[in-house]
Design a protein around this motif. Structure first.
Motif, mmCIF file in Angstrom:
data_model
loop_
_atom_site.group_PDB
_atom_site.id
_atom_site.type_symbol
_atom_site.label_atom_id
_atom_site.label_comp_id
_atom_site.label_asym_id
_atom_site.label_seq_id
_atom_site.Cartn_x
_atom_site.Cartn_y
_atom_site.Cartn_z
ATOM 1 N N PRO A 113 0.843 -1.195 0.000
ATOM 2 C CA PRO A 113 0.000 0.000 0.000
ATOM 3 C C PRO A 113 0.881 1.249 0.000
ATOM 4 C CG PRO A 113 0.088 -0.957 2.194
ATOM 5 C CD PRO A 113 0.792 -1.917 1.292
ATOM 6 N N GLY A 114 0.408 2.290 -0.646
ATOM 7 C CA GLY A 114 1.211 3.510 -0.708
ATOM 8 C C GLY A 114 0.350 4.746 -0.580
ATOM 9 N N THR A 115 0.925 5.798 -0.034
ATOM 10 C CA THR A 115 0.243 7.087 0.029
ATOM 11 C C THR A 115 0.585 7.890 -1.214
ATOM 12 O OG1 THR A 115 2.101 8.008 1.296
ATOM 13 C CG2 THR A 115 0.244 7.122 2.546
ATOM 14 N N SER A 116 -0.265 8.846 -1.557
ATOM 15 C CA SER A 116 -0.090 9.619 -2.783
ATOM 16 C C SER A 116 1.237 10.378 -2.782
ATOM 17 C CB SER A 116 -1.257 10.601 -2.928
ATOM 18 O OG SER A 116 -1.117 11.376 -4.095
ATOM 19 N N HIS A 117 1.960 10.322 -3.906
ATOM 20 C CA HIS A 117 3.202 11.074 -4.062
ATOM 21 C C HIS A 117 3.359 11.485 -5.519
ATOM 22 C CE1 HIS A 117 5.583 7.711 -5.855
ATOM 23 N NE2 HIS A 117 4.818 6.956 -5.106
ATOM 24 N N PRO A 118 4.227 12.456 -5.821
ATOM 25 C CA PRO A 118 4.276 13.035 -7.167
ATOM 26 C C PRO A 118 4.507 12.036 -8.294
ATOM 27 C CG PRO A 118 5.469 14.427 -5.636
ATOM 28 C CD PRO A 118 5.117 13.166 -4.888
ATOM 29 N N GLY A 119 5.438 11.096 -8.118
ATOM 30 C CA GLY A 119 5.686 10.177 -9.214
ATOM 31 C C GLY A 119 6.908 9.318 -9.003
ATOM 32 N N VAL A 120 7.144 8.420 -9.962
ATOM 33 C CA VAL A 120 8.285 7.509 -9.902
ATOM 34 C C VAL A 120 8.885 7.392 -11.291
ATOM 35 C CG1 VAL A 120 6.809 5.482 -10.239
ATOM 36 C CG2 VAL A 120 9.056 5.193 -9.199
ATOM 37 N N PHE A 121 10.202 7.339 -11.328
ATOM 38 C CA PHE A 121 10.934 7.109 -12.579
ATOM 39 C C PHE A 121 11.583 5.735 -12.470
ATOM 40 C CE2 PHE A 121 12.889 9.230 -16.314
ATOM 41 C CZ PHE A 121 13.737 8.223 -16.712
ATOM 42 N N ILE A 122 11.284 4.845 -13.424
ATOM 43 C CA ILE A 122 11.885 3.511 -13.433
ATOM 44 C C ILE A 122 13.015 3.503 -14.456
ATOM 45 C CG2 ILE A 122 11.541 1.048 -13.764
ATOM 46 C CD1 ILE A 122 8.669 1.338 -13.021
ATOM 47 N N LEU A 123 14.247 3.366 -13.971
ATOM 48 C CA LEU A 123 15.410 3.296 -14.847
ATOM 49 C C LEU A 123 15.438 1.960 -15.584
ATOM 50 C CD1 LEU A 123 18.109 4.734 -12.416
ATOM 51 C CD2 LEU A 123 17.162 5.911 -14.406
ATOM 52 N N ARG A 124 15.663 2.044 -16.894
ATOM 53 C CA ARG A 124 15.743 0.840 -17.714
ATOM 54 C C ARG A 124 17.172 0.328 -17.823
ATOM 55 N NH1 ARG A 124 12.961 -1.804 -21.803
ATOM 56 N NH2 ARG A 124 14.259 -2.709 -23.450
ATOM 57 N N ARG A 125 18.142 1.274 -17.852
ATOM 58 C CA ARG A 125 19.557 0.930 -18.058
ATOM 59 C C ARG A 125 19.726 0.140 -19.359
ATOM 60 N NH1 ARG A 125 22.592 4.034 -14.363
ATOM 61 N NH2 ARG A 125 21.757 3.743 -12.265
ATOM 62 N N ASN A 126 20.391 -1.012 -19.259
ATOM 63 C CA ASN A 126 20.680 -1.814 -20.457
ATOM 64 C C ASN A 126 19.837 -3.082 -20.504
ATOM 65 O OD1 ASN A 126 21.822 -3.102 -18.297
ATOM 66 N ND2 ASN A 126 23.756 -3.604 -19.304
ATOM 67 N N SER A 127 18.678 -3.085 -19.843
ATOM 68 C CA SER A 127 17.845 -4.282 -19.807
ATOM 69 C C SER A 127 17.034 -4.417 -21.086
ATOM 70 C CB SER A 127 16.890 -4.219 -18.601
ATOM 71 O OG SER A 127 16.023 -3.106 -18.704
ATOM 72 N N LEU A 163 7.766 -1.997 -6.585
ATOM 73 C CA LEU A 163 6.333 -1.835 -6.337
ATOM 74 C C LEU A 163 6.076 -0.892 -5.172
ATOM 75 C CD1 LEU A 163 5.284 -5.551 -6.853
ATOM 76 C CD2 LEU A 163 4.637 -3.615 -8.318
ATOM 77 N N SER A 164 6.908 -0.946 -4.165
ATOM 78 C CA SER A 164 6.763 -0.032 -3.018
ATOM 79 C C SER A 164 6.912 1.419 -3.450
ATOM 80 C CB SER A 164 7.797 -0.368 -1.939
ATOM 81 O OG SER A 164 7.569 -1.652 -1.389
ATOM 82 N N ALA A 165 7.837 1.668 -4.382
ATOM 83 C CA ALA A 165 8.043 3.027 -4.882
ATOM 84 C C ALA A 165 6.902 3.475 -5.782
ATOM 85 C CB ALA A 165 9.367 3.112 -5.625
ATOM 86 N N CYS A 166 6.336 2.548 -6.555
ATOM 87 C CA CYS A 166 5.291 2.892 -7.528
ATOM 88 C C CYS A 166 3.934 3.101 -6.869
ATOM 89 C CB CYS A 166 5.178 1.806 -8.579
ATOM 90 S SG CYS A 166 6.617 1.686 -9.686
ATOM 91 N N ALA A 167 3.658 2.405 -5.774
ATOM 92 C CA ALA A 167 2.356 2.513 -5.132
ATOM 93 C C ALA A 167 2.105 3.960 -4.703
ATOM 94 C CB ALA A 167 2.293 1.585 -3.919
ATOM 95 N N GLY A 168 0.978 4.508 -5.117
ATOM 96 C CA GLY A 168 0.611 5.877 -4.769
ATOM 97 C C GLY A 168 1.114 6.929 -5.723
ATOM 98 N N ALA A 169 1.888 6.538 -6.744
ATOM 99 C CA ALA A 169 2.454 7.518 -7.678
ATOM 100 C C ALA A 169 1.355 8.138 -8.534
ATOM 101 C CB ALA A 169 3.498 6.854 -8.566
ATOM 102 N N LYS A 170 1.441 9.449 -8.731
ATOM 103 C CA LYS A 170 0.512 10.126 -9.635
ATOM 104 C C LYS A 170 0.955 9.977 -11.083
ATOM 105 C CE LYS A 170 -0.906 13.657 -6.275
ATOM 106 N NZ LYS A 170 -0.929 15.121 -5.983
ATOM 107 N N ILE A 171 2.284 9.923 -11.293
ATOM 108 C CA ILE A 171 2.819 9.796 -12.644
ATOM 109 C C ILE A 171 3.950 8.770 -12.641
ATOM 110 C CG2 ILE A 171 3.879 10.980 -14.614
ATOM 111 C CD1 ILE A 171 2.782 13.594 -13.605
#
Length: 365
Positions: A233-247, A283-291
């Motif tokens: 579960p997560g509270t609302s926050h501005p957003g999350v950036f998921i780095l792709r790197r070389n995957s 998933l912990s970082a993404c939960a609650g993200a607005k963007i």
């Protein structure tokens, strides 16, 4: 639940590919016409659905930068929306006497590939087993070759199909594990498939929706997301950036980390790295993200498993590989889709941060 039996059986069917009469190998699935031809029984699980594709959010002149596409025939039409989308119904097919060998399913002179050829044992392709020691009376096949090649499709399609398979028999897949986060997700989504590369399936249920996002598909995806959110579960926050790197398939963004850091400093974004962080951490970082923001690719589906309806994604698109695949899922889940097309530099590309900021402003309702 039907039990898996240990029973020695002999069959040279894996060698039928060398015989003149073997028909074309098919990917698994999206082959409803062939499955219906081979089935002893078929039935509809969910009806079709018609929707109107929504317009994406983007700045002027972005589409003019596109020099190549991936899995997207007409990016201009896909991004402007307004057209009718016919989502196919979901069908189930019951087949008898199926042999599962080295990532292939054999029925008569037809075979279906569960995994891309580069994931399969080349030695076993030339010398497949003839002795099978596993027999399953009632199996259900939920995994697909597309899902086993692209992580995002595995999360959206294969994991959603698991719920159907689990109701019909023993959920079966091959014992190749193509993704580093797969076992974590199986635990979170309460998936417990039987993995094998050499089995005889007395009866097997197959599913096909021809990529349709009908209401039943939405409900199965939503149920999986609710399981994820109950654990993270997560509270609302501005957003999350998921780095792709070389995957995954190479698409190098020269200033990926720079853009992510600016979003953290100026907008309060969280940053996770798909090559370094566990699924739980992502998933912990993404939960609650607005963007949710990142380079176009399957790694962004981590975020889509945690985003609520009404949130947004901002896709950073390589100009020579523009793809609208993620929009299929955001449209189904009422998530706003936006993008910025990068600027080519040699074989790679970079993103203008000012354009990212301006696109975020378009999403500020």
């Amino acid at each position: 639940m039907d039990l898996v039996k240990k029973k020695v059986k002999f069959s040279p069917i894996g060698y039928t590919r060398y015989l003149k009469g073997l028909k074309k190998c098919h990917s698994m699935f999206r082959e409803g016409r062939i499955l219906e031809k081979l089935a002893v029984k078929s039935w509809q699980i969910a009806p079709e659905k018609t929707t109107i594709a929504p317009k994406a959010y983007f700045l002027e002149n972005q589409l003019e930068r596109i020099t190549g596409t991936a899995f997207t025939d007409d990016p201009h039409a896909a991004m402007h929306g307004g057209f009718t989308v016919e989502h196919a119904p979901t069908f189930a097919y019951k087949l008898k006497d199926i042999w599962m060998i080295n990532g292939f399913l054999y029925k008569g002179l037809y075979n279906f590939r569960l995994h891309p050829s580069f994931q399969l044992s080349k030695k076993m392709n030339y010398f497949p087993p003839a002795i099978i020691d596993t027999e399953i009376d009632n199996a259900s096949i939920y995994s697909t070759s597309e899902g086993n090649q692209y992580f995002g499709l595995w999360l959206t399609d294969d994991c959603a199909n698991y719920a159907l398979a689990n109701q019909e028999g023993v959920p079966v897949t091959s014992n190749i594990i193509p993704y580093s986060h797969m076992l974590e997700y199986e635990s979170y989504l309460e998936m417990n498939p039987f993995r094998t590369n050499a089995a005889y399936l007395k009866n097997a249920i197959f599913f096909d929706d021809n990529w349709g996002n009908n209401d039943n598909k939405h409900l199965r995806f939503e149920a999986n997301r609710n399981k994820i959110l109950s654990l993270f579960p997560g509270t609302s926050h501005p957003g999350v950036f998921i780095l792709r790197r070389n995957s995954g398939i190479s698409r190098v963004m020269l200033n990926e980390l720079e853009i992510a850091e600016k979003l953290r400093e100026k907008c309060g974004f969280k940053i996770v790295d798909v090559t370094q962080n566990t699924a739980a951490e992502i998933l912990s970082a993404c939960a609650g993200a607005k963007i949710l923001i990142g380079i176009e690719g399957s790694h962004l589906f981590h975020g889509l498993m945690a985003l609520e309806a009404g949130s947004s994604v901002l896709i950073l698109q390589p100009p020579n590989r523009f793809s609208a695949v993620i929009k299929n899922t955001t449209d189904m889940e009422n998530i706003n889709y936006s993008f910025v097309v990068g600027i080519q530099k040699g074989d790679n590309f970079y993103i203008d941060f000012e354009e990212v900021e301006r696109t975020i402003d378009l999403l500020s309702f």
